[in-house]
Motif scaffolding. Structure first.
Motif, mmCIF file in Angstrom:
data_model
loop_
_atom_site.group_PDB
_atom_site.id
_atom_site.type_symbol
_atom_site.label_atom_id
_atom_site.label_comp_id
_atom_site.label_asym_id
_atom_site.label_seq_id
_atom_site.Cartn_x
_atom_site.Cartn_y
_atom_site.Cartn_z
ATOM 1 N N TRP A 1 0.838 -1.202 0.000
ATOM 2 C CA TRP A 1 0.000 0.000 0.000
ATOM 3 C C TRP A 1 0.872 1.252 0.000
ATOM 4 O O TRP A 1 0.635 2.176 -0.778
ATOM 5 N N GLU A 2 1.901 1.270 0.840
ATOM 6 C CA GLU A 2 2.776 2.438 0.918
ATOM 7 C C GLU A 2 3.475 2.686 -0.417
ATOM 8 O O GLU A 2 3.500 3.819 -0.909
ATOM 9 N N VAL B 1 3.200 6.117 -7.453
ATOM 10 C CA VAL B 1 2.444 7.256 -7.988
ATOM 11 C C VAL B 1 3.397 8.367 -8.400
ATOM 12 O O VAL B 1 3.299 8.901 -9.511
ATOM 13 N N LEU B 2 4.319 8.727 -7.526
ATOM 14 C CA LEU B 2 5.225 9.834 -7.825
ATOM 15 C C LEU B 2 6.136 9.500 -9.008
ATOM 16 O O LEU B 2 6.381 10.365 -9.856
ATOM 17 N N ARG C 1 -2.684 17.424 -10.226
ATOM 18 C CA ARG C 1 -3.934 16.783 -10.644
ATOM 19 C C ARG C 1 -3.737 15.279 -10.851
ATOM 20 O O ARG C 1 -4.559 14.474 -10.449
ATOM 21 N N ARG C 2 -2.640 14.922 -11.500
ATOM 22 C CA ARG C 2 -2.388 13.506 -11.801
ATOM 23 C C ARG C 2 -2.132 12.712 -10.523
ATOM 24 O O ARG C 2 -2.616 11.595 -10.378
ATOM 25 N N ASP D 1 -10.428 5.099 -6.849
ATOM 26 C CA ASP D 1 -11.259 4.245 -6.002
ATOM 27 C C ASP D 1 -10.500 3.038 -5.458
ATOM 28 O O ASP D 1 -10.660 2.677 -4.296
ATOM 29 N N ASP D 2 -9.656 2.417 -6.273
ATOM 30 C CA ASP D 2 -8.961 1.211 -5.806
ATOM 31 C C ASP D 2 -7.970 1.509 -4.692
ATOM 32 O O ASP D 2 -7.900 0.773 -3.707
ATOM 33 N N LEU D 3 -7.204 2.592 -4.779
ATOM 34 C CA LEU D 3 -6.269 2.931 -3.709
ATOM 35 C C LEU D 3 -6.946 3.627 -2.537
ATOM 36 O O LEU D 3 -6.580 3.397 -1.383
#
Length: 183
Positions: free
Chosen positions: A62-63, A70-71, A86-87, A95-97
């Motif tokens: 998860w982390e 993401v970054l 925004r991204r 929704d999933d995360l």
């Protein structure tokens, strides 16, 4: 007859995260996960020393997914700071995360180690926000205020049950986000 392939470790972790999102940490049970995966629980112990090890790896996954992954993705896609903001929001609070994030937040209220992990993740997120807002806001107090409001909006939007004067909740949240991004 060929040997049966082992269920990959990542599938156990994903099943655990789904269970966590659906029912909290108490819902993460080896027997339940095996049933959800359609396998026996024996394969679980080939990867994990026990439930606690799975819970730790779930938090690791998860982390990584909600910060580093993401970054890295946003950096590779490029754009100006506002585009990246925004991204990051789209990816982090998809929704999933987001459903896992909410479950981790609830879990953190009861477990100090999870709370420390959540604090670390939130600090990474806040530092990204600070960097973004500093790119067009000079006042440090305003930067911190915008960061706090943006973060509260992202986390809390799922808890808002109010009507939005003829707008959908998504439209209202988008308006609020755009307001925060004004120079």
């Amino acid at each position: 007859m060929p040997p049966t392939a082992r269920t990959p470790r990542a599938r156990w972790i994903d099943a655990g995260l789904d269970a966590l999102a659906g029912g909290g940490p108490d819902a993460v049970r080896v027997e339940s996960l095996a049933a959800a995966l359609g396998v026996t629980k024996g394969g679980f112990y080939g990867y994990f020393d026990g439930r606690a090890a799975l819970l730790t790896e779930m938090l690791d996954a998860w982390e990584a997914r909600s910060t580093n992954d993401v970054l890295a993705r946003v950096e590779s896609e490029g754009g100006d700071p506002v585009d990246k903001f925004r991204r990051v929001g789209e990816l982090t609070f998809s929704d999933d995360l987001h459903r896992i994030d909410i479950a981790v937040r609830e879990w953190a209220r009861q477990d100090p180690e999870v709370a420390e992990r959540l604090r670390r993740v939130d600090n990474v997120r806040m530092e990204f926000l600070r960097t973004t807002f500093r790119s067009f806001v000079d006042d440090p107090d305003e930067v911190e205020a915008r960061c706090t409001l943006a973060f509260a909006l992202a986390i809390g939007r799922h808890f808002i049950a109010a009507d939005h004067s003829g707008r959908t909740q998504r439209e209202a949240v988008t308006l609020a986000g755009e307001f925060l991004l004004r120079p």
